[in-house]
Design a protein around this motif. Structure first.
Motif, PDB file in Angstrom:
ATOM      1  N   GLY A 116       1.194  -1.101   0.024  1.00 23.19           N
ATOM      2  CA  GLY A 116       0.424  -0.160   0.401  1.00 23.19           C
ATOM      3  C   GLY A 116       0.509   1.642  -0.216  1.00 23.19           C
ATOM      4  O   GLY A 116       0.435   2.344   0.308  1.00 23.19           O
ATOM      5  N   ARG A 117       2.262   1.164  -0.083  1.00 26.71           N
ATOM      6  CA  ARG A 117       2.697   2.229  -0.017  1.00 26.71           C
ATOM      7  C   ARG A 117       2.471   3.226  -1.210  1.00 26.71           C
ATOM      8  O   ARG A 117       2.797   2.883  -3.001  1.00 26.71           O
ATOM      9  N   ASP A 118       2.542   4.923  -1.119  1.00 30.52           N
ATOM     10  CA  ASP A 118       2.080   5.701  -2.661  1.00 30.52           C
ATOM     11  C   ASP A 118       3.582   4.847  -3.791  1.00 30.52           C
ATOM     12  O   ASP A 118       4.094   5.582  -2.799  1.00 30.52           O
ATOM     13  N   ARG A 119       2.983   5.514  -4.837  1.00 29.03           N
ATOM     14  CA  ARG A 119       3.832   5.164  -5.939  1.00 29.03           C
ATOM     15  C   ARG A 119       5.057   6.006  -6.080  1.00 29.03           C
ATOM     16  O   ARG A 119       5.996   6.297  -6.335  1.00 29.03           O
ATOM     17  N   ARG A 120       4.701   7.587  -5.641  1.00 33.10           N
ATOM     18  CA  ARG A 120       5.122   8.863  -5.762  1.00 33.10           C
ATOM     19  C   ARG A 120       6.275   8.942  -4.435  1.00 33.10           C
ATOM     20  O   ARG A 120       7.715   9.342  -5.210  1.00 33.10           O
ATOM     21  N   SER A 121       5.975   7.945  -3.457  1.00 35.87           N
ATOM     22  CA  SER A 121       7.303   8.433  -2.543  1.00 35.87           C
ATOM     23  C   SER A 121       8.331   6.920  -2.977  1.00 35.87           C
ATOM     24  O   SER A 121       9.264   6.959  -2.410  1.00 35.87           O
ATOM     25  N   ILE A 122       7.738   5.823  -3.704  1.00 40.32           N
ATOM     26  CA  ILE A 122       8.965   4.479  -3.941  1.00 40.32           C
ATOM     27  C   ILE A 122       9.391   5.628  -5.029  1.00 40.32           C
ATOM     28  O   ILE A 122      10.632   5.189  -5.263  1.00 40.32           O
ATOM     29  N   ALA A 123       8.906   5.925  -5.893  1.00 42.68           N
ATOM     30  CA  ALA A 123       9.574   7.226  -6.805  1.00 42.68           C
ATOM     31  C   ALA A 123      10.540   7.717  -6.344  1.00 42.68           C
ATOM     32  O   ALA A 123      11.929   7.359  -7.010  1.00 42.68           O
ATOM     33  N   ARG A 124      10.287   8.339  -5.062  1.00 49.87           N
ATOM     34  CA  ARG A 124      11.267   9.225  -4.810  1.00 49.87           C
ATOM     35  C   ARG A 124      12.645   8.752  -4.687  1.00 49.87           C
ATOM     36  O   ARG A 124      13.860   8.496  -4.340  1.00 49.87           O
ATOM     37  N   ALA A 125      11.871   7.365  -3.676  1.00 55.03           N
ATOM     38  CA  ALA A 125      12.788   6.769  -3.316  1.00 55.03           C
ATOM     39  C   ALA A 125      13.821   5.624  -4.330  1.00 55.03           C
ATOM     40  O   ALA A 125      15.349   5.711  -3.940  1.00 55.03           O
ATOM     41  N   LEU A 126      13.354   5.549  -4.742  1.00 54.74           N
ATOM     42  CA  LEU A 126      13.965   5.064  -6.552  1.00 54.74           C
ATOM     43  C   LEU A 126      15.389   5.619  -7.177  1.00 54.74           C
ATOM     44  O   LEU A 126      16.465   5.935  -6.985  1.00 54.74           O
ATOM     45  N   LEU A 127      14.623   7.031  -6.843  1.00 52.15           N
ATOM     46  CA  LEU A 127      15.324   8.062  -7.584  1.00 52.15           C
ATOM     47  C   LEU A 127      17.143   8.313  -6.366  1.00 52.15           C
ATOM     48  O   LEU A 127      18.151   8.948  -6.904  1.00 52.15           O
ATOM     49  N   ARG A 128      16.293   7.992  -5.342  1.00 48.05           N
ATOM     50  CA  ARG A 128      17.144   8.149  -4.290  1.00 48.05           C
ATOM     51  C   ARG A 128      18.933   7.024  -4.304  1.00 48.05           C
ATOM     52  O   ARG A 128      19.808   7.362  -4.029  1.00 48.05           O
ATOM     53  N   SER A 129      18.413   6.255  -4.693  1.00 41.12           N
ATOM     54  CA  SER A 129      19.218   4.832  -5.232  1.00 41.12           C
ATOM     55  C   SER A 129      19.866   4.791  -5.794  1.00 41.12           C
ATOM     56  O   SER A 129      21.364   4.597  -5.995  1.00 41.12           O
ATOM     57  N   ILE A 130      19.518   5.613  -7.071  1.00 38.75           N
ATOM     58  CA  ILE A 130      20.514   6.226  -8.265  1.00 38.75           C
ATOM     59  C   ILE A 130      21.267   6.828  -7.681  1.00 38.75           C
ATOM     60  O   ILE A 130      23.114   6.734  -8.127  1.00 38.75           O
ATOM     61  N   ALA A 131      21.063   8.101  -6.920  1.00 36.40           N
ATOM     62  CA  ALA A 131      22.090   9.071  -6.879  1.00 36.40           C
ATOM     63  C   ALA A 131      22.718   8.168  -5.489  1.00 36.40           C
ATOM     64  O   ALA A 131      23.850   8.593  -5.758  1.00 36.40           O
TER      65      ALA A 131
END
Length: 257
Positions: free
Chosen positions: A178-193
């Motif tokens: 149930g995690r919001d996909r927008r927060s998942i997207a931000r986590a993915l971008l942080r992971s690339i950084a």
């Protein structure tokens, strides 16, 4: 037919090909198109329609083009460094995130185009391909991924795996929880950084940090990278063509590349 003073730079990447036309020491026009399985035919057709003195190729497909067409060849590192210096004279460090690899280039103040570099080309994590896979899993068009990245809901998210396959499974689990996909997207971008940071942290560079490549078009990623580095990140007007600009500069030289 040759057109006096016109030089072409080609950057044949794994995902897209960039063509830059330079004249009078300035970029006159540029074009970006899918590389595709018929890359040589696509390049040949475009070059046949243009008048120019000389061309130079870089990127994954540079030797393919060089084997069939009259053009110079230049490495991606050199071309990206030259293009960055041309577009951003104050540049000191260049971070180029492409479809299949990521590069960090220390320009330095020596006579060569660059002083040192680090490169990740053995893992899709930290590249545009990683972002494509994750955007598809989240049901987001790639162009909207950065705009959709939003504040963390229910506490900050941190992905435990940087492997593309395992990270994709983790995203599926987060969506199911149930995690919001927008927060998942931000986590993915942080992971690339996070993946790129160790490469950049090796260098204490003076001058601007320039972000090049297609992933630079994602403003949320640029913000995540700047936050990780603790410094501002500068994005050229068209970050995708930086390396092709460098190739055009090599084409314009009166000495062999």
């Amino acid at each position: 037919m040759a057109e006096a003073g016109v030089f072409l730079g080609l950057d044949l990447g794994s995902r897209t090909t960039k063509l830059v036309e330079m004249a009078g020491g300035a970029v006159r026009r540029s074009e970006i198109f899918d590389t595709g399985p018929d890359a040589l035919d696509r390049v040949r057709a475009r070059l046949a329609a243009r008048g120019y003195v000389r061309a130079a190729a870089t990127g994954y497909g540079r030797f393919l083009v060089n084997a069939h067409l009259d053009c110079r060849v230049v490495t991606e590192i050199t071309a990206c460094a030259l293009g960055s210096r041309f577009l951003r004279p104050a540049a000191g460090l260049v971070i180029d995130v492409g479809g299949q690899d990521s590069k960090v280039i220390l320009l330095g103040g020596g006579p060569g185009p660059f002083a040192d570099f680090e490169m990740n080309d053995r893992c899709a994590a930290g590249t545009g391909r990683f972002l494509e896979v994750m955007a598809a899993r989240l049901g987001l068009p790639l162009g909207e991924f950065g705009r959709e990245a939003g504040p963390d809901d229910g506490g900050p998210l941190a992905l435990s795996s940087m492997c593309t396959v395992f990270a994709e499974s983790e995203v599926v689990s987060l969506l199911a929880a149930g995690r919001d996909r927008r927060s998942i997207a931000r986590a993915l971008l942080r992971s690339i950084a996070d993946r790129i940071y160790p490469l950049a942290a090796r260098f204490a560079a003076a001058g601007e940090i320039v972000l090049a490549g297609g992933v630079a078009l994602n403003p949320a990623f640029a913000a995540a990278l700047a936050d990780k580095l603790g410094r501002a990140v500068v994005i050229p007007d068209d970050p995708q063509i930086v390396t092709a600009v460098g190739a055009a500069l090599v084409a314009a030289r009166d000495v062999p590349a």
